[in-house]
Design a protein around this motif. Sequence first.
Motif, PDB file in Angstrom:
ATOM      1  N   UNK A 272       0.807  -1.223   0.000  1.00  0.00           N
ATOM      2  CA  UNK A 272       0.000   0.000   0.000  1.00  0.00           C
ATOM      3  C   UNK A 272       0.848   1.284   0.000  1.00  0.00           C
ATOM      4  N   UNK A 273       1.820   1.445   0.916  1.00  0.00           N
ATOM      5  CA  UNK A 273       2.593   2.695   0.883  1.00  0.00           C
ATOM      6  C   UNK A 273       3.381   2.876  -0.410  1.00  0.00           C
ATOM      7  N   UNK A 274       3.968   1.804  -0.930  1.00  0.00           N
ATOM      8  CA  UNK A 274       4.748   1.904  -2.166  1.00  0.00           C
ATOM      9  C   UNK A 274       3.858   2.306  -3.330  1.00  0.00           C
ATOM     10  N   UNK A 275       2.662   1.739  -3.384  1.00  0.00           N
ATOM     11  CA  UNK A 275       1.709   2.100  -4.427  1.00  0.00           C
ATOM     12  C   UNK A 275       1.337   3.570  -4.343  1.00  0.00           C
ATOM     13  N   UNK A 276       0.988   4.033  -3.145  1.00  0.00           N
ATOM     14  CA  UNK A 276       0.575   5.427  -2.971  1.00  0.00           C
ATOM     15  C   UNK A 276       1.720   6.389  -3.278  1.00  0.00           C
ATOM     16  N   UNK A 277       2.922   6.033  -2.862  1.00  0.00           N
ATOM     17  CA  UNK A 277       4.074   6.896  -3.105  1.00  0.00           C
ATOM     18  C   UNK A 277       4.335   7.072  -4.593  1.00  0.00           C
ATOM     19  N   UNK A 278       4.191   6.008  -5.371  1.00  0.00           N
ATOM     20  CA  UNK A 278       4.399   6.107  -6.823  1.00  0.00           C
ATOM     21  C   UNK A 278       3.362   7.028  -7.441  1.00  0.00           C
ATOM     22  N   UNK A 279       2.118   6.896  -7.017  1.00  0.00           N
ATOM     23  CA  UNK A 279       1.065   7.744  -7.567  1.00  0.00           C
ATOM     24  C   UNK A 279       1.260   9.200  -7.165  1.00  0.00           C
ATOM     25  N   UNK A 280       1.605   9.428  -5.905  1.00  0.00           N
ATOM     26  CA  UNK A 280       1.855  10.802  -5.452  1.00  0.00           C
ATOM     27  C   UNK A 280       3.053  11.411  -6.169  1.00  0.00           C
ATOM     28  N   UNK A 281       4.081  10.615  -6.407  1.00  0.00           N
ATOM     29  CA  UNK A 281       5.258  11.108  -7.117  1.00  0.00           C
ATOM     30  C   UNK A 281       4.893  11.508  -8.551  1.00  0.00           C
ATOM     31  N   UNK A 282       4.090  10.684  -9.215  1.00  0.00           N
ATOM     32  CA  UNK A 282       3.633  11.037 -10.559  1.00  0.00           C
ATOM     33  C   UNK A 282       2.758  12.281 -10.527  1.00  0.00           C
ATOM     34  N   UNK A 283       1.938  12.405  -9.477  1.00  0.00           N
ATOM     35  CA  UNK A 283       1.087  13.586  -9.353  1.00  0.00           C
ATOM     36  C   UNK A 283       1.929  14.844  -9.174  1.00  0.00           C
ATOM     37  N   UNK A 284       2.978  14.749  -8.381  1.00  0.00           N
ATOM     38  CA  UNK A 284       3.910  15.874  -8.228  1.00  0.00           C
ATOM     39  C   UNK A 284       4.509  16.242  -9.578  1.00  0.00           C
ATOM     40  N   UNK A 285       4.941  15.225 -10.328  1.00  0.00           N
ATOM     41  CA  UNK A 285       5.545  15.457 -11.638  1.00  0.00           C
ATOM     42  C   UNK A 285       4.557  16.134 -12.584  1.00  0.00           C
ATOM     43  N   UNK A 286       3.304  15.717 -12.509  1.00  0.00           N
ATOM     44  CA  UNK A 286       2.277  16.307 -13.372  1.00  0.00           C
ATOM     45  C   UNK A 286       2.049  17.778 -13.057  1.00  0.00           C
ATOM     46  N   UNK A 287       2.258  18.156 -11.809  1.00  0.00           N
ATOM     47  CA  UNK A 287       2.052  19.539 -11.395  1.00  0.00           C
ATOM     48  C   UNK A 287       3.281  20.420 -11.612  1.00  0.00           C
ATOM     49  N   UNK A 288       4.391  19.813 -12.018  1.00  0.00           N
ATOM     50  CA  UNK A 288       5.601  20.596 -12.223  1.00  0.00           C
ATOM     51  C   UNK A 288       6.086  21.230 -10.940  1.00  0.00           C
ATOM     52  N   UNK A 289       6.546  22.456 -11.034  1.00  0.00           N
ATOM     53  CA  UNK A 289       7.061  23.148  -9.848  1.00  0.00           C
ATOM     54  C   UNK A 289       6.022  23.288  -8.749  1.00  0.00           C
ATOM     55  N   UNK A 290       4.760  23.408  -9.144  1.00  0.00           N
ATOM     56  CA  UNK A 290       3.710  23.535  -8.147  1.00  0.00           C
ATOM     57  C   UNK A 290       3.601  22.289  -7.281  1.00  0.00           C
ATOM     58  N   UNK A 291       4.003  21.150  -7.806  1.00  0.00           N
ATOM     59  CA  UNK A 291       3.875  19.897  -7.079  1.00  0.00           C
ATOM     60  C   UNK A 291       4.750  19.800  -5.850  1.00  0.00           C
ATOM     61  N   UNK A 292       5.891  20.482  -5.872  1.00  0.00           N
ATOM     62  CA  UNK A 292       6.788  20.410  -4.723  1.00  0.00           C
ATOM     63  C   UNK A 292       6.536  21.537  -3.731  1.00  0.00           C
ATOM     64  N   UNK A 293       5.576  22.384  -4.036  1.00  0.00           N
ATOM     65  CA  UNK A 293       5.189  23.443  -3.103  1.00  0.00           C
ATOM     66  C   UNK A 293       4.120  22.903  -2.161  1.00  0.00           C
TER      67      UNK A 293
END
Length: 435
Positions: free
Chosen positions: A352-373
């Motif tokens: 479960x955590x590994x799955x969620x982390x991958x999705x959140x990481x992709x979501x950050x990438x999709x948001x560009x700079x805004x994702x790490x804010x």
Amino acid sequence: MDFTLSERETYFRDRVKAFIDAEIAPRNHEYHQQAHEGDRWKVIPVIEEVKQKARAAGLWNFFMPPHSGQSHVDDTFEFEGTQLTNLEYALCAEEMGKIGWASECFNCSAPDTGNMEVLHRYGTLEHKERWLRPLMNGEIRSVFLMTEPQVASSDATNIETRIERDGDHYVINGRKWWSSGVGDPRCKIAILMGKTNFEGSRHQQQSQILVPMDTPGVRIERMLSVYGYDHAPHGHGEVVLTDVRVPVENVLLGEGRGFEIAQGRLGPGRIHHCMRTIGVAETGIEAMAKRLVSRVAFGKRIADHSVWEERIARARIDIEMTRLLCLKAADTMDKAGNKAAQLDIAMIKVQAPSMALKILDDAVQAHGGAGVSDDFGLAHAWANQRTLRLADGPDEVHARSIARNEFGKYAEWKIDRPSNDAAPAFSSGDVGVSR
């Protein structure tokens, strides 16, 4: 195999979702505003207000399965709450996981859930009246003191905190950290795991004991950060205990029973984390998809670039597979008990955590700079989820259990090699498997 939800499962899931949509989601901005005003370590007013509404609606203390309510010490204390099965609770916890502060509104947040179960199952009537009742009422918070900075706490037999008998008291000396919830001003009671016997068998040296946080000698040395976040007002602290004296009556179940209690506590706690993680993953894929369909790059929507189609598809596949594994683990716990579900719990705790982390990481990438804010909450969600690869046992410990179970299936098997050493060692025509 019937995957249809029962009427009761659907009823509680939908009630929790409706309450979150009506009472919690609309006030999310209010929560964050209050959390960032003034003292970091405080009671958030909006949570207290919503808690009263949830309790009045009968949406309270879901986490204790009816079959686990049997006390090892005293049977006269009635647990107050709407006790759901693990499977029923899994569906509700997924909804709670979508907003970080929702669980507390239903009095279903860690570490109180696990601590309440310990008190209910292993505490005396006096323990329950003094500590469990206010916890059930959502009046106080608690902490579980187990992990230590000086030893590899993935092996709890390494614990060095000393619990030594001195007449009618135990004297406790040690240092704990990652004490989740200790920063909350309502944190009044700790369940501490330490050693009462340094000479006995490895799994009978440890005991668990109740330590009121206002006992002389208990000191919060510092609050820890997680990737720069302090997780206030909950937080994770480093706690020093110096000559802390508590009555002998505070020991739970008796000396040497600490491991037994820990196993009873951590099993349900592990799956509770995984249930909420499914909800976090759902918020991650939602944020990612909304961003991808609303932004244009190189002449077309980002969503129309094949790499993002693949990532979204994989995210949905992984969520669905992980949810099924989580529900299977919960169902096994309900039907066969926590011990029978150990392997399923270990698998979902890794997945479960590994799955969620991958999705959140992709979501950050999709948001560009805004994702790490902090604007979209994705960075904070990622940092929070990353802790779950360590909490309640690191991935490696659970993977070890899974692997050993798999190896055990073939322990008596061997590969028959051909007599001609020059022949291919694993040719399908030459290699047979025998028992």
